[in-house]
Design a protein around this motif. Structure first.
Motif, PDB file in Angstrom:
ATOM      1  N   LEU A 100       0.836  -1.197   0.000  1.00 34.74           N
ATOM      2  CA  LEU A 100       0.000   0.000   0.000  1.00 34.74           C
ATOM      3  C   LEU A 100       0.876   1.254   0.000  1.00 34.74           C
ATOM      4  N   PRO A 101       0.321   2.386  -0.391  1.00 40.32           N
ATOM      5  CA  PRO A 101       1.074   3.650  -0.270  1.00 40.32           C
ATOM      6  C   PRO A 101       1.464   3.886   1.190  1.00 40.32           C
ATOM      7  N   ASP A 102       2.544   4.619   1.401  1.00 38.43           N
ATOM      8  CA  ASP A 102       2.987   4.905   2.771  1.00 38.43           C
ATOM      9  C   ASP A 102       1.945   5.743   3.516  1.00 38.43           C
ATOM     10  N   PHE A 103       1.881   5.495   4.823  1.00 39.06           N
ATOM     11  CA  PHE A 103       1.025   6.289   5.701  1.00 39.06           C
ATOM     12  C   PHE A 103       1.894   7.006   6.734  1.00 39.06           C
ATOM     13  N   ASP A 104       1.365   8.104   7.267  1.00 39.05           N
ATOM     14  CA  ASP A 104       2.093   8.898   8.258  1.00 39.05           C
ATOM     15  C   ASP A 104       1.889   8.274   9.639  1.00 39.05           C
ATOM     16  N   SER A 105       2.992   7.843  10.240  1.00 41.43           N
ATOM     17  CA  SER A 105       2.877   7.153  11.535  1.00 41.43           C
ATOM     18  C   SER A 105       2.497   8.095  12.666  1.00 41.43           C
ATOM     19  N   THR A 106       2.642   9.423  12.443  1.00 44.61           N
ATOM     20  CA  THR A 106       2.290  10.379  13.504  1.00 44.61           C
ATOM     21  C   THR A 106       0.821  10.792  13.438  1.00 44.61           C
ATOM     22  N   ASN A 107       0.138  10.364  12.394  1.00 41.16           N
ATOM     23  CA  ASN A 107      -1.275  10.760  12.227  1.00 41.16           C
ATOM     24  C   ASN A 107      -2.044   9.587  11.618  1.00 41.16           C
ATOM     25  N   HIS A 123     -12.279  -9.328   5.129  1.00 40.62           N
ATOM     26  CA  HIS A 123     -12.473  -9.217   6.580  1.00 40.62           C
ATOM     27  C   HIS A 123     -11.151  -9.449   7.317  1.00 40.62           C
ATOM     28  N   LEU A 124     -10.404 -10.490   6.896  1.00 39.78           N
ATOM     29  CA  LEU A 124      -9.129 -10.787   7.555  1.00 39.78           C
ATOM     30  C   LEU A 124      -8.149  -9.630   7.406  1.00 39.78           C
ATOM     31  N   VAL A 125      -8.099  -9.053   6.213  1.00 37.32           N
ATOM     32  CA  VAL A 125      -7.166  -7.939   5.992  1.00 37.32           C
ATOM     33  C   VAL A 125      -7.449  -6.810   6.978  1.00 37.32           C
ATOM     34  N   GLN A 126      -8.710  -6.487   7.151  1.00 42.94           N
ATOM     35  CA  GLN A 126      -9.060  -5.387   8.058  1.00 42.94           C
ATOM     36  C   GLN A 126      -8.734  -5.742   9.508  1.00 42.94           C
ATOM     37  N   VAL A 127      -9.038  -6.967   9.883  1.00 40.53           N
ATOM     38  CA  VAL A 127      -8.740  -7.392  11.258  1.00 40.53           C
ATOM     39  C   VAL A 127      -7.228  -7.379  11.504  1.00 40.53           C
ATOM     40  N   PHE A 128      -6.463  -7.891  10.561  1.00 48.18           N
ATOM     41  CA  PHE A 128      -5.006  -7.966  10.743  1.00 48.18           C
ATOM     42  C   PHE A 128      -4.381  -6.564  10.786  1.00 48.18           C
ATOM     43  N   ILE A 129      -4.862  -5.667   9.932  1.00 44.58           N
ATOM     44  CA  ILE A 129      -4.313  -4.303   9.958  1.00 44.58           C
ATOM     45  C   ILE A 129      -4.581  -3.650  11.318  1.00 44.58           C
ATOM     46  N   LEU A 159      -7.219   5.368  10.725  1.00 45.40           N
ATOM     47  CA  LEU A 159      -7.577   3.971  10.484  1.00 45.40           C
ATOM     48  C   LEU A 159      -8.572   3.827   9.336  1.00 45.40           C
ATOM     49  N   ALA A 160      -9.573   4.681   9.309  1.00 43.17           N
ATOM     50  CA  ALA A 160     -10.591   4.573   8.256  1.00 43.17           C
ATOM     51  C   ALA A 160      -9.961   4.724   6.878  1.00 43.17           C
ATOM     52  N   ASN A 161      -9.041   5.683   6.751  1.00 43.79           N
ATOM     53  CA  ASN A 161      -8.363   5.901   5.464  1.00 43.79           C
ATOM     54  C   ASN A 161      -7.493   4.699   5.094  1.00 43.79           C
ATOM     55  N   ILE A 162      -6.808   4.142   6.074  1.00 47.19           N
ATOM     56  CA  ILE A 162      -5.944   2.978   5.805  1.00 47.19           C
ATOM     57  C   ILE A 162      -6.780   1.791   5.321  1.00 47.19           C
ATOM     58  N   LEU A 163      -7.883   1.538   6.005  1.00 47.44           N
ATOM     59  CA  LEU A 163      -8.718   0.394   5.613  1.00 47.44           C
ATOM     60  C   LEU A 163      -9.360   0.627   4.238  1.00 47.44           C
ATOM     61  N   THR A 164      -9.784   1.853   3.979  1.00 49.20           N
ATOM     62  CA  THR A 164     -10.358   2.161   2.663  1.00 49.20           C
ATOM     63  C   THR A 164      -9.317   1.973   1.569  1.00 49.20           C
TER      64      THR A 164
END
Length: 276
Positions: A223-230, A259-265, A233-238
């Motif tokens: 996935l594209p990188d996410f900012d660890s300081t902000n 479902h598993l992907v969302q739970v694991f994340i 969750l909703a954006n990451i799962l989407t």
């Protein structure tokens, strides 16, 4: 049953290249053989020549280069990684992922490089290497070339390797030494089974969160990188749902995989399954 084939065990990288040039498409690289020999028995693959790379001593080494990067040679087995104390201390996600592959006996044969070269969407080592921003060192007739591992997978069982090329090592960046990272996998049984779904996650020292997903598309997905300081969750799962295209098969339905992907994340973001 195996058909007859010729077997070569070169002693140097140059000899391997020359052997590949001599036999072209009739030749296949042999390292652990845990995939290739099975395919040959099932008559899915029928190479006329096997080129065993374990005759090159350097390919069996786990080393640190002059920049502090971890180098995993082409003949390093999964159990070598599981039992290596430096990896266990500083890149434990690699040991965690390697330990989920097959049985102890299979891990004694299966190599880390072979696991990515097989290019299965479910490859256990792929996700861990993707979130550590690793690269693949490829031997060619004109010398080495190196590409980010995210560019290595181009389709189901397909890599970016060209004619007469082979992977000689994997480089894991020093920037991810001691990074917080984790790996979670679901499968029907322990041991001899491909994963229904796997997710790897790291928090780099540069402030990014990397997430890789396996068994949910034609290749492992980074996935594209996410900012660890902000963390949103909703954006990451989407974003995760937009980047995967799971299928229904005997290991699970596409809905179950999503479902598993969302739970694991969620679990990995909460530190469950983390190696550090």
């Amino acid at each position: 049953m195996l058909y007859s084939f010729s077997y070569y065990k070169p002693k140097s990288e140059i000899e391997i290249i020359e052997t590949l040039k001599s036999f072209g498409d009739d030749a296949k690289i042999l390292a652990g053989g845990t995939d290739l020999l099975v395919y040959m028995k099932q008559q899915i693959a029928d190479p006329k020549v096997l080129v065993d790379i374990k005759g090159v001593p350097d390919f069996s080494k786990i080393e640190i280069d002059s920049s502090g990067n971890l180098i995993i040679g082409a003949a390093v087995t999964c159990n070598d990684v599981v039992e290596n104390q430096y990896i266990r201390n500083h890149y434990p996600i690699l040991a965690t992922a390697a330990k989920t592959i097959g049985s102890y006996q299979i891990r004694n044969r299966a190599t880390v490089v072979g696991n990515i070269c097989n290019a299965s969407p479910a490859a256990d080592m792929a996700g861990a290497l993707l979130v550590l921003d690793s690269s693949v060192i490829i031997a060619t007739e004109k010398g080495n070339r190196e590409i980010p591992i995210k560019q290595f997978f181009v389709g189901v069982k397909k890599t970016s390797l060209q004619q007469n090329e082979f992977v000689k090592a994997i480089r894991v960046r020093a920037e991810y030494k001691d990074a917080e990272a984790g790996y979670l996998k679901a499968s029907r049984i322990k041991g001899h089974d491909l994963g229904t779904c796997n997710v790897a996650l790291s928090r780099g020292k540069n402030g990014t969160v990397k997430i890789a997903i396996g068994s949910c598309n034609i290749t492992p997905v980074l996935l594209p990188d996410f900012d660890s300081t902000n963390i949103d969750l909703a954006n990451i799962l989407t974003t995760a749902m937009k980047n995967i295209k799971p299928i229904d098969d005997l290991r699970g339905s596409k809905e179950y995989r999503k479902h598993l992907v969302q739970v694991f994340i969620k679990r990995l973001l909460n530190g469950k399954g983390h190696s550090h």
